[in-house]
Motif scaffolding. Sequence first.
Motif, PDB file in Angstrom:
ATOM      1  N   GLU A 288       0.826  -1.199   0.000  1.00  0.00           N
ATOM      2  CA  GLU A 288       0.000   0.000   0.000  1.00  0.00           C
ATOM      3  C   GLU A 288       0.865   1.255   0.000  1.00  0.00           C
ATOM      4  O   GLU A 288       0.591   2.242  -0.706  1.00  0.00           O
ATOM      5  N   GLY A 289       1.969   1.226   0.798  1.00  0.00           N
ATOM      6  CA  GLY A 289       2.864   2.377   0.811  1.00  0.00           C
ATOM      7  C   GLY A 289       3.561   2.588  -0.527  1.00  0.00           C
ATOM      8  O   GLY A 289       3.695   3.726  -1.000  1.00  0.00           O
ATOM      9  N   ARG A 291       2.488   1.642  -3.489  1.00  0.00           N
ATOM     10  CA  ARG A 291       1.464   2.131  -4.414  1.00  0.00           C
ATOM     11  C   ARG A 291       1.241   3.633  -4.236  1.00  0.00           C
ATOM     12  O   ARG A 291       1.183   4.401  -5.215  1.00  0.00           O
ATOM     13  N   ASN A 292       1.097   4.040  -2.964  1.00  0.00           N
ATOM     14  CA  ASN A 292       0.880   5.469  -2.710  1.00  0.00           C
ATOM     15  C   ASN A 292       2.085   6.303  -3.170  1.00  0.00           C
ATOM     16  O   ASN A 292       1.936   7.424  -3.678  1.00  0.00           O
ATOM     17  N   LYS A 293       3.303   5.709  -2.991  1.00  0.00           N
ATOM     18  CA  LYS A 293       4.505   6.422  -3.420  1.00  0.00           C
ATOM     19  C   LYS A 293       4.510   6.641  -4.929  1.00  0.00           C
ATOM     20  O   LYS A 293       4.778   7.755  -5.425  1.00  0.00           O
ATOM     21  N   ILE A 295       1.998   6.600  -6.970  1.00  0.00           N
ATOM     22  CA  ILE A 295       0.920   7.513  -7.350  1.00  0.00           C
ATOM     23  C   ILE A 295       1.343   8.955  -7.109  1.00  0.00           C
ATOM     24  O   ILE A 295       1.124   9.843  -7.952  1.00  0.00           O
ATOM     25  N   LYS A 296       1.974   9.204  -5.962  1.00  0.00           N
ATOM     26  CA  LYS A 296       2.410  10.573  -5.672  1.00  0.00           C
ATOM     27  C   LYS A 296       3.486  11.030  -6.672  1.00  0.00           C
ATOM     28  O   LYS A 296       3.484  12.190  -7.131  1.00  0.00           O
TER      29      LYS A 296
END
Length: 366
Positions: A288-289, A291-293, A295-296
């Motif tokens: 999840e981290g 993925r968020n990275k 995306i950012k």
Amino acid sequence: MNKNKFKIFSLDGPWGSSSGNNNRGSGGGFSGGNNDSIDELLKDLKNKYKFKMPFKGGLKGFSFLILIAFVIWLATGFYRVEPDEQGVELLFGKWNESTTDPGLHYFFPTPIGKVLTPKVEAIRKINVGFRSNGSSTRDVLEESMMLTSDQNISDLDYTVLYRIKDAGQFLFNLRDPEETVKVISESVLREVVGQTNLEGLLTVSRQSVERDSRSLLQELLDEYEVGILIQSIQLQDVNPPREVIDAFDDVQKARQDKERTVNQAEAYSNRIVPEARGEAEKILQEAEGYRNKLIKQAEGESSRFLQVLNTYEQSKETTKKRIYLETLRDVLSGSSKIMIDQNSGNGVVPYLPLNELNKTKQSGSN
């Protein structure tokens, strides 16, 4: 006075009749002369002992004695019931369908009435399945062998504790109270045990069997109106039959081994499963981290591109030149070539540091 004494005691009969002159009538009565002698005797006793006679003449005295006896007989109708007793009144030998509480009461005296006062607070005990004389115990198999719900046979000994609830019903509605309670309790226990498996009867179901048996036994006794209150039913000994007790012990040991193995497996599962769940949760959080990275980062690149595009649209020539120069900088910054402007002027001696260039080239290749 002495003359009267001599005259009385000189008579042949008890009532003053002489041998020469018999004054009795044909009915065995007495003449008037004899009555006069009795009156004189009563007067003489009155004067000598100084007391007043309550009656005069034999018939009145007999009536007075009868009256006193009747009063005493009526007084015998009073009776007392102790705190641990109940009174049962019998009229001509028949119970009047009621009992009396502790205290002073009155009922018809004997022989018209009779009162029984049995002890009702004493706890009575009946052993079923075994007999004990204090020092030894004898098993009664015909009473203790019972069939369980899983088609096993159990050897069950128990004790019934009871007391008298209604003395009248206890005395007149039962011929043999102890045998009646024993037979009915045996029937009740067979019904309750027949709905319980042997393993539960030996372990966790003992209290429920005692409770259910007591309730059912009390209902039956109340329905029969026997005047008995069941205090408790206590299971003394519950075992398989002696013939198969060794095999039953082996089965119990095997079940215990099975339970121990199952418990160990459950303990291992309880230890491993949380660890696996923790690892899975850790992986999920890392994914999840990541993925968020990404995306950012993508959002940042997109935002930067949009800003450059906006700037380019506002000043295309300046933007093109800047992009060109930035591109040349990025390309030529890693090159080992040196470019010299021909218009740098005469008299300038170019210096070519080959050793430094080679070092720079080697460090860049590494």
